[in-house]
Design a protein around this motif. Structure first.
Motif, PDB file in Angstrom:
ATOM      1  N   ARG A   1       0.024  21.327  10.898  1.00 14.01           N
ATOM      2  CA  ARG A   1      -0.867  20.809  11.936  1.00 14.01           C
ATOM      3  C   ARG A   1      -1.489  19.514  11.412  1.00 14.01           C
ATOM      4  NH1 ARG A   1      -3.898  26.454  13.863  1.00 14.01           N
ATOM      5  NH2 ARG A   1      -1.982  27.584  14.413  1.00 14.01           N
ATOM      6  N   PHE A   2      -0.695  18.468  11.422  1.00 14.53           N
ATOM      7  CA  PHE A   2      -1.041  17.250  10.699  1.00 14.53           C
ATOM      8  C   PHE A   2      -2.266  16.543  11.274  1.00 14.53           C
ATOM      9  CE2 PHE A   2       3.661  17.619  10.016  1.00 14.53           C
ATOM     10  CZ  PHE A   2       3.578  17.986   8.687  1.00 14.53           C
ATOM     11  N   GLU A   3      -2.345  16.413  12.586  1.00 13.97           N
ATOM     12  CA  GLU A   3      -3.498  15.725  13.185  1.00 13.97           C
ATOM     13  C   GLU A   3      -4.802  16.443  12.861  1.00 13.97           C
ATOM     14  OE1 GLU A   3      -3.799  12.947  14.611  1.00 13.97           O
ATOM     15  OE2 GLU A   3      -1.853  12.335  15.417  1.00 13.97           O
ATOM     16  N   GLU A   4      -4.783  17.766  13.006  1.00 11.88           N
ATOM     17  CA  GLU A   4      -5.986  18.548  12.713  1.00 11.88           C
ATOM     18  C   GLU A   4      -6.371  18.416  11.245  1.00 11.88           C
ATOM     19  OE1 GLU A   4      -7.576  23.156  13.347  1.00 11.88           O
ATOM     20  OE2 GLU A   4      -5.603  22.528  14.099  1.00 11.88           O
ATOM     21  N   ALA A   5      -5.373  18.495  10.364  1.00  9.45           N
ATOM     22  CA  ALA A   5      -5.642  18.357   8.927  1.00  9.45           C
ATOM     23  C   ALA A   5      -6.193  16.969   8.610  1.00  9.45           C
ATOM     24  CB  ALA A   5      -4.371  18.610   8.131  1.00  9.45           C
ATOM     25  N   ALA A   6      -5.582  15.926   9.190  1.00 12.04           N
ATOM     26  CA  ALA A   6      -6.031  14.562   8.918  1.00 12.04           C
ATOM     27  C   ALA A   6      -7.474  14.358   9.354  1.00 12.04           C
ATOM     28  CB  ALA A   6      -5.118  13.568   9.629  1.00 12.04           C
ATOM     29  N   ASP A   7      -7.848  14.911  10.510  1.00 16.76           N
ATOM     30  CA  ASP A   7      -9.227  14.755  10.990  1.00 16.76           C
ATOM     31  C   ASP A   7     -10.214  15.472  10.074  1.00 16.76           C
ATOM     32  OD1 ASP A   7      -8.319  13.266  13.105  1.00 16.76           O
ATOM     33  OD2 ASP A   7      -8.390  14.907  14.565  1.00 16.76           O
ATOM     34  N   LEU A   8      -9.854  16.673   9.628  1.00 16.75           N
ATOM     35  CA  LEU A   8     -10.744  17.415   8.730  1.00 16.75           C
ATOM     36  C   LEU A   8     -10.901  16.691   7.399  1.00 16.75           C
ATOM     37  CD1 LEU A   8      -9.602  21.095   9.381  1.00 16.75           C
ATOM     38  CD2 LEU A   8     -11.918  20.198   9.721  1.00 16.75           C
TER      39      LEU A   8
END
Length: 397
Positions: free
Chosen positions: A300-307
């Motif tokens: 879940r790359f987008e979610e990980a990047a935001d976190l």
């Protein structure tokens, strides 16, 4: 170290009566001073005009220094003749027959272990491993000759040195040695009357399994650690963290989420208690960085990047050591690359590469290899391709 501490170390562990040296025999002191400076064996050899092999033998206790070699080391480290004073003292109070007074030895090496951990977190294993092994030998020599509580204290301290030496072996890319040292830590901890090391050792084995890509073994070891009779909230929190990451890498989002909740619960239970005997302080861990790492594992790359962006933007949320900062930087870059933001990812990696080269950590290099795999699936410009290639070469060690 104040003068009283230094004198105690000198009387019991072969240390100098001056104020600048750590406790220990000549080899331990030499290795510790080298670690403090961040010098390689080659650098010490260059400054002292002594061969690299001889420096290694001195640090490992396989050879005694001559006065001229000690004087050369004094000049290199600026210790004002204190190293010369150690010549011929050996491991006084350790190899002698009969009972020994070990209280000052343990107190001195407790401080040295904290210092070596700080150095290891910032510079990697190559500057501290020789010191760790040398001191472990001193402690295991002294423990059988001590009595009562002092004997137990020395075995427990030897166990802690063995456990951290195992960490450094893993960081150096030697999982077999990491397991061997972990098993020694269990054995010596039991001799000191502490069974919790057996529980924490299962967490260490979960970490080793995770880094070799065996998610099932990692989850199994974490479950055994959490269910061990000697496990406390700290160990259960560490176990839940390993389980969460292993479940994420296997693509099991539900089990990952359950483990994250367990980590938070056990971590909250641990806060406010005594300092944990094994592993990093749970309260210094960041649940959101762990969650971000799990989202990365789940793809879940987008979610990980935001976190990662939210937490790494808050300096107070980040670990203070270079190893952890580099690790999370590479994970953020991997998430960005997976989300197609290759330019942002490459900027982060470019800033982190000097630190990664300095700490020379096998586990961080493995993280870097993950970035390379993601980045190479995306369209990149010439400059980005050059950085990806440089990262790939570094990841291979």
């Amino acid at each position: 170290m104040d003068s009283a501490d230094s004198e105690a170390g000198a009387a019991s562990a072969g240390g100098s009566t001056g104020t600048g040296l750590p406790p220990g025999d000549f080899g331990v002191v030499l290795a510790t001073l080298r670690a403090r400076r961040g010098w390689s064996v080659r650098e010490v050899a260059r400054r002292t005009h002594v061969s690299e092999g001889q420096i290694c033998n001195l640090e490992n206790g396989l050879r005694n220094p001559t006065p001229s070699v000690a004087a050369a080391c004094d000049a290199a480290f600026g210790t004002g003749g204190e190293l010369v004073e150690l010549v011929g003292r050996g491991r006084r109070g350790v190899r002698d027959e009969g009972t020994v007074e070990t209280g000052p030895v343990a107190a001195g090496y407790e401080r040295v272990l904290r210092e070596l951990k700080d150095v290891g977190r910032s510079t990697g294993p190559r500057f501290v491993t020789a010191s760790l092994k040398s001191i472990t030998r001193i402690l295991t020599d002294a423990a059988p000759r001590a009595v009562g509580e002092q004997r137990a204290e020395l075995w427990l301290l030897a166990s802690r040195f063995a456990e951290y030496t195992g960490w450094m072996a893993q960081e150096a890319g030697d999982p077999a040695e990491a397991l061997r040292r972990t098993n020694l830590a269990v054995r010596w901890g039991a001799r000191g009357g502490d069974e919790t090391v057996a529980a924490y050792a299962l967490v260490r084995k979960a970490s080793i399994a995770q880094h070799r890509g065996d998610g099932a073994a990692a989850i199994g070891c974490a479950a055994q650690a959490a269910g061990h009779p000697a496990a406390d909230p700290v160990i259960r929190a560490h176990a839940a963290r390993r389980a969460a990451q292993a479940h994420a890498r296997r693509g099991d989002a539900g089990a990952c989420r359950e483990a994250l909740e367990e980590f938070r619960g056990h971590g909250a239970e641990a806060v406010g208690g005594r300092s944990p005997h094994w592993g990093p302080r749970v309260e210094n861990g960041n649940p959101l960085l762990l969650e971000a790492s799990c989202m990365l594992g789940l793809g879940r790359f987008e979610e990980a990047a935001d976190l990662f962006a939210a937490e790494r933007g808050r300096r107070s949320a980040l670990p203070s050591d270079g190893n952890s900062r580099a690790r999370f930087a590479v994970r953020q870059a991997t998430a960005l690359a997976g989300a197609g933001r290759v330019d942002d990812a490459c900027q982060i990696v470019e800033a982190a590469l000097p630190v990664i080269r300095r700490i020379d950590s096998a586990t961080v290099r493995a993280e870097l290899a993950g970035f390379v795999r993601q980045a190479r699936t995306r369209r990149a410009g010439p400059g980005q391709l050059a950085l990806i290639d440089a990262s790939a070469a570094l990841a291979l060690g």
